[in-house]
Design a protein around this motif. Sequence first.
Motif: not given
Length: 135
Positions: A3-11, A16-19, A44-48
């Motif tokens: 889980n790097t800053q460009e490969n985040l699971t939704i959790g 990381a976003a504080g939500v 799905r993957r999320y990033g910075r």
Amino acid sequence: MENTQENLTIGAFAKAAGVNVETIRFYQLKGLLPRPERPYGGIRRYGRTDVARVKFVKSAQRLGFSLDEVGRLLKLEDGTHCSEAAELAAHRLAEVRARLTDLQRMEAALAKLVGECKAHSGDVSCPLIAALHCC
């Protein structure tokens, strides 16, 4: 996968976003956050940039902007539409000032009633309760 800053699971993204995860999904439903493609058989993957976008939404909400207004601000976020953003902010500021005026009026009325209650003695009805009955 890490889980790097460009490969985040939704959790991990939500953390990381504080939500919470439901907030992420709600923002996606409202069109405030894009939903990344899901690779075949994957997640799905999320990033910075996604984290920054959610933080932008939360910051705008803390200033009192509605989600519709946040959506409009997001469309202006390239920085070249400052006058349009300022117009939205001026409208929000006017509403905040109006609420402050209402709150000051409420504070004065409540302070007066509390003072009357403290000065009240005997078997006569409570000034606060009487004032609420009359209006």
